[in-house]
Scaffold this active site. Structure first.
Site, mmCIF file in Angstrom:
data_model
loop_
_atom_site.group_PDB
_atom_site.id
_atom_site.type_symbol
_atom_site.label_atom_id
_atom_site.label_comp_id
_atom_site.label_asym_id
_atom_site.label_seq_id
_atom_site.Cartn_x
_atom_site.Cartn_y
_atom_site.Cartn_z
ATOM 1 N N LYS A 47 29.576 34.864 41.370
ATOM 2 C CA LYS A 47 28.550 35.531 42.128
ATOM 3 C C LYS A 47 28.846 37.036 42.265
ATOM 4 C CE LYS A 47 28.661 31.423 44.973
ATOM 5 N NZ LYS A 47 29.124 30.903 46.279
ATOM 6 N N GLU A 103 30.465 42.472 34.882
ATOM 7 C CA GLU A 103 31.453 41.898 35.796
ATOM 8 C C GLU A 103 31.731 42.843 36.960
ATOM 9 O OE1 GLU A 103 32.907 39.638 37.102
ATOM 10 O OE2 GLU A 103 34.146 38.381 35.840
ATOM 11 N N ASP A 104 32.137 42.263 38.068
ATOM 12 C CA ASP A 104 32.500 43.064 39.219
ATOM 13 C C ASP A 104 33.891 43.676 39.042
ATOM 14 O OD1 ASP A 104 33.705 40.564 39.275
ATOM 15 O OD2 ASP A 104 33.171 40.084 41.335
ATOM 16 N N ASP A 107 40.817 41.504 37.091
ATOM 17 C CA ASP A 107 42.114 41.468 37.757
ATOM 18 C C ASP A 107 43.183 41.144 36.712
ATOM 19 O OD1 ASP A 107 44.253 41.155 39.434
ATOM 20 O OD2 ASP A 107 43.358 39.615 40.689
ATOM 21 N N LYS A 135 41.833 46.366 37.828
ATOM 22 C CA LYS A 135 43.171 46.502 38.416
ATOM 23 C C LYS A 135 44.186 46.718 37.303
ATOM 24 C CE LYS A 135 42.364 43.647 42.523
ATOM 25 N NZ LYS A 135 42.797 42.435 43.249
ATOM 26 N N PHE A 156 43.926 43.485 47.367
ATOM 27 C CA PHE A 156 42.749 42.625 47.455
ATOM 28 C C PHE A 156 41.585 43.413 48.070
ATOM 29 C CE2 PHE A 156 39.896 39.276 48.724
ATOM 30 C CZ PHE A 156 39.945 38.443 47.615
ATOM 31 N N VAL A 157 40.524 43.553 47.314
ATOM 32 C CA VAL A 157 39.387 44.350 47.777
ATOM 33 C C VAL A 157 38.153 43.479 47.995
ATOM 34 C CG1 VAL A 157 40.208 46.477 46.696
ATOM 35 C CG2 VAL A 157 38.701 44.956 45.401
ATOM 36 N N ARG A 169 30.450 40.169 50.801
ATOM 37 C CA ARG A 169 29.739 40.530 49.563
ATOM 38 C C ARG A 169 28.669 41.587 49.814
ATOM 39 N NH1 ARG A 169 31.192 36.849 45.470
ATOM 40 N NH2 ARG A 169 31.525 34.704 46.136
HETATM 41 P P1 IMP Z 1 40.899 37.459 36.594
HETATM 42 O O1 IMP Z 1 40.763 36.273 35.697
HETATM 43 O O2 IMP Z 1 42.238 37.511 37.264
HETATM 44 O O3 IMP Z 1 40.563 38.775 35.916
HETATM 45 O O4 IMP Z 1 39.899 37.182 37.782
HETATM 46 C C1 IMP Z 1 38.827 37.957 38.040
HETATM 47 C C2 IMP Z 1 38.001 37.360 39.161
HETATM 48 O O5 IMP Z 1 38.786 37.129 40.335
HETATM 49 C C3 IMP Z 1 36.929 38.357 39.537
HETATM 50 O O6 IMP Z 1 35.752 38.138 38.811
HETATM 51 C C4 IMP Z 1 36.769 38.124 41.023
HETATM 52 O O7 IMP Z 1 35.804 37.126 41.235
HETATM 53 C C5 IMP Z 1 38.134 37.644 41.478
HETATM 54 N N1 IMP Z 1 38.922 38.749 42.039
HETATM 55 C C6 IMP Z 1 39.950 39.389 41.474
HETATM 56 N N2 IMP Z 1 40.454 40.345 42.271
HETATM 57 C C7 IMP Z 1 39.703 40.330 43.393
HETATM 58 C C8 IMP Z 1 39.721 41.107 44.616
HETATM 59 O O8 IMP Z 1 40.525 42.030 44.827
HETATM 60 N N3 IMP Z 1 38.795 40.782 45.540
HETATM 61 C C9 IMP Z 1 37.879 39.792 45.361
HETATM 62 N N4 IMP Z 1 37.825 39.048 44.231
HETATM 63 C C10 IMP Z 1 38.726 39.308 43.261
HETATM 64 MG MG MG Z 2 33.750 37.808 39.163
#
Ligand code: IMP
Ligand code: MG
Length: 183
Positions: A47, A103-104, A107, A135, A156-157, A169
């Site tokens: 979402k 994508e938002d 990470d 990140k 964590f944001v 959100r």
């Molecule tokens: P990744 O597979 O570790 O890159 O995970 C990415 C997903 O984890 C993002 O699409 C977010 O939904 C969630 N996520 C990663 N870091 C944060 C954060 O700092 N705050 C909130 N959601 C996060």
């Molecule tokens: Mg996401």
């Protein structure tokens, strides 16, 4: 809502609403130029990407189509495991399409690298990524993010689509969540 509406829940505002707007305008000009003669399909990852998608799509001065995917990554707690399950798949056939994943945040990058491989197997003409936030950890996996907004610290944001337990959100800016909220 504004940071003042959740006073005490943030330790710092990282990115203000107008900075996000300016960045999306900048990215939009590049996307318009790159897809001038192509039909682009924006694929939003639910979402978190809802806000980026809504603002990016409206900022773009070219016709686009939109579709959505929902995925969940198995893993313990807040750590992404890289094992991803599709909760909601696309309605669109990707054969021959120019796909831009929206994508938002990236990470670990594990979710996105899985998604790239998955969508690539469906025969698109091209796939690129647009992510608002990145990140530092993301740099360790091999993902080529063509359009990205801001590099942020490894904290964590929340806000602008990003949640903690489905909350925050609707915060207009992006901020660092205060540890007392999740401890
Ligand atoms: P990744 O597979 O570790 O890159 O995970 C990415 C997903 O984890 C993002 O699409 C977010 O939904 C969630 N996520 C990663 N870091 C944060 C954060 O700092 N705050 C909130 N959601 C996060
Ligand atoms: Mg996401």
């Amino acid at each position: 809502m504004e940071p003042r509406d959740i006073e005490g829940d943030l330790t710092e505002i990282l990115i203000e609403e107008d900075e996000i707007r300016a960045k999306l305008a900048e990215l939009s000009r590049r996307i318009e130029a790159d897809y001038a003669d192509k039909d682009v399909l924006l694929v939003g990852v639910l979402k978190g990407a809802v806000m980026v998608m809504a603002d990016l799509a409206r900022e773009l001065q070219i016709p686009i189509t939109m579709d959505w995917m929902a995925v969940s990554s198995y893993g313990s707690g807040t750590e992404s495991s890289g094992v991803v399950r599709i909760l909601k798949d696309l309605d669109t056939d990707l054969t021959g399409r120019h796909v831009l994943i929206v994508e938002d945040i990236i990470d670990s990058g594990l979710t996105l690298s899985w998604l790239m491989a998955n969508l690539n197997s469906r025969g698109p003409e091209s796939i690129e990524i647009c992510a608002l936030l990145r990140k530092p950890e993301a740099a360790r996996v091999d993902i080529d993010v063509k359009y990205f907004g801001f590099d942020i610290p490894n904290k964590f944001v929340v806000g602008y689509g990003l949640d903690y337990n489905e909350k925050y959100r609707n915060l207009r800016s992006v901020g660092i969540l205060a540890p007392h909220v999740y401890s």
